[in-house]
Design an enzyme around this catalytic site. Sequence first.
Site, PDB file in Angstrom:
ATOM      1  N   ARG A  63     101.802  34.344  22.225  1.00  0.00           N
ATOM      2  CA  ARG A  63     100.552  34.647  22.918  1.00  0.00           C
ATOM      3  C   ARG A  63      99.517  33.749  22.252  1.00  0.00           C
ATOM      4  NH1 ARG A  63      97.903  40.597  23.582  1.00  0.00           N
ATOM      5  NH2 ARG A  63      96.739  39.878  21.759  1.00  0.00           N
ATOM      6  N   LYS A 116      89.537  49.011  21.532  1.00  0.00           N
ATOM      7  CA  LYS A 116      89.493  48.454  22.893  1.00  0.00           C
ATOM      8  C   LYS A 116      90.026  49.412  23.953  1.00  0.00           C
ATOM      9  CE  LYS A 116      93.820  45.871  22.573  1.00  0.00           C
ATOM     10  NZ  LYS A 116      94.398  44.635  22.043  1.00  0.00           N
TER      11      LYS A 116
HETATM   12  C1  LIG Z   1      95.033  44.922  20.981  1.00  0.00           C
HETATM   13  C2  LIG Z   1      95.070  44.075  19.788  1.00  0.00           C
HETATM   14  C3  LIG Z   1      95.241  44.664  18.531  1.00  0.00           C
HETATM   15  C4  LIG Z   1      95.499  46.144  18.352  1.00  0.00           C
HETATM   16  O1  LIG Z   1      96.779  46.434  18.852  1.00  0.00           O
HETATM   17  P1  LIG Z   1      97.468  47.867  18.681  1.00  0.00           P
HETATM   18  O2  LIG Z   1      98.887  47.660  19.028  1.00  0.00           O
HETATM   19  O3  LIG Z   1      96.767  48.791  19.593  1.00  0.00           O
HETATM   20  O4  LIG Z   1      97.302  48.252  17.245  1.00  0.00           O
HETATM   21  C5  LIG Z   1      95.217  43.834  17.429  1.00  0.00           C
HETATM   22  N1  LIG Z   1      95.049  42.504  17.559  1.00  0.00           N
HETATM   23  C6  LIG Z   1      94.882  41.904  18.739  1.00  0.00           C
HETATM   24  C7  LIG Z   1      94.700  40.436  18.796  1.00  0.00           C
HETATM   25  C8  LIG Z   1      94.905  42.662  19.901  1.00  0.00           C
HETATM   26  O5  LIG Z   1      94.757  42.069  21.080  1.00  0.00           O
END
Ligand SMILES: *Cc1c(COP(=O)(O)O)cnc(C)c1O
Length: 370
Positions: free
Chosen positions: A131, A36
Site C-alpha cells: 500500500r 478514524k
Molecule cells: C487505519 C490505519 C491505522 C490504524 O489501523 P488499525 O488496524 O485500526 O489499528 C494505522 N496506520 C495507518 C496508516 C492506517 O491507515
Amino acid sequence: MTTPRLEIRLDRLADNATTLIERLRSRGIAVCAVTKVALGSPEIAAALVAAGATSLGESRIRNVERLRRGGVDSPVMLVRAPLLSEIDRVVEFADLSCNTELVVLDRVAASARRQGRVHGIVLMVELGDLREGLMPGALHAVAQHVIDQPGLVLRGIGTNLACQNGVVPDGDNMGELSALADGIEQQCSVRLGIVSGGNSSNIAWALDPSSDIGRVNHLRLGESILLGTDPVGRSPIDGLHTDVFTVVAEVIESQVKPSQPWGSVSYTAFGDGVEPDASVHPMRRVIVALGQQDVDPTDLVPPPGYAILGASSDHLVLDVGDRYVPVGREIRFGVGYRALLRAMTSPDVERVICSATALVGIEGAPTPST
Ligand SMILES: *Cc1c(COP(=O)(O)O)cnc(C)c1O
C-alpha cells in the site's frame, strides 16, 4: 431512544486503551490512538488521551478539524498522506503527517513557511504489503530532502502492513525497519524520534516476549483499542473488552413461517443465491429494522441463540429459535470493523455515548465483561 443506534461504552474503551498502552509501554512502545473509524469523535479522543495515548491518528483532515473544534489539543498525526488540495488545512490542524511524495512534501513545506509553522514528517516505507510507502532504497534521499527543507522537521519513519495484502509484521520486516532507522540516522546525522512499526496487526509481534523490538517505539492503533481484537487472527485480545460498540435495532415483524421459501427461486435483493434445503419446518422469523444501509450485516454478532438469515437494504431477518420476540423489542448486536465503520458513517444510525450502568438489563445484551 431511537433505533438503529450505535451505543459506545466509553468506560470499556478507556479500559482497553489503558491496558494496551500499559502493555506496550513495558516494551518501550508509545501509542498513537487512531480515531478514524470514530470519525474524529472528540469524546472518544479525550478518553484515549486520558488513558495515556501520546498522540492521535486520523486519516482525513475533516476528522482532524472535528477533533480541534471539539477542543482536542493533543498532537494529531495524519496517517494517510495529505491531499494536494488540502495542504493548508493539514499544516494548520495536524502536527505531523505520513508522507511518501516529494511534490506533497514541497507543498507542505511551502505552506508551513507561509503559516509560520513547522510540520512534522514521518516517511512511510514499503515493506511488502504494497500500500503506501517509499521503496527502502529511495528512503535516504527523501529523508535528506525533508531535513533540508525549512518548514519541515523529519520526526521519523514508519511502515504499514496487513492492510492491502495481509502481510504480517514479523522479525524480518520489523528488523528491516529498525535497520533503516539506524541507516538514516548515520547517513543524515539526525535523530529519529519516531519509528512507527504499524497498526493493530503489530500487537502480537510487539507483545511477544521473544520479539526483538529493535528501534520500534511507536504503533498507530485503532481496531485493537476500539474493538479489542487483533486483525491478524480476527481474534479477541486477551483481557480487552470486545463490546465497546453495540448496534441496537428494533423488531418490526415476528411471525412463524416455513423455514424455506417457496415458488420458483432466482436471486435475492443483494444477488446471493438461496441454498435449497429439503427439510421444511415452521420457525419464528423476526425482522429487525436494520440493513445494508446501516451496517455490514455479515460483520454483525447476534445475541447468543440468534442467527442472522440474511439482510437487504433495510431488513435484517433473524432466526430466534424457540423464543417469542415481540414487535418493538430491541435486539443488540456486536460489531466487527466493517460493521462499525458503516454504522459510524450511516446518517440513519444514531450514535450514543453510554455510561457504565445505562445498559444493564436490556434484552439480548452481551454478557457484561466488567
Ligand atoms: C487505519 C490505519 C491505522 C490504524 O489501523 P488499525 O488496524 O485500526 O489499528 C494505522 N496506520 C495507518 C496508516 C492506517 O491507515
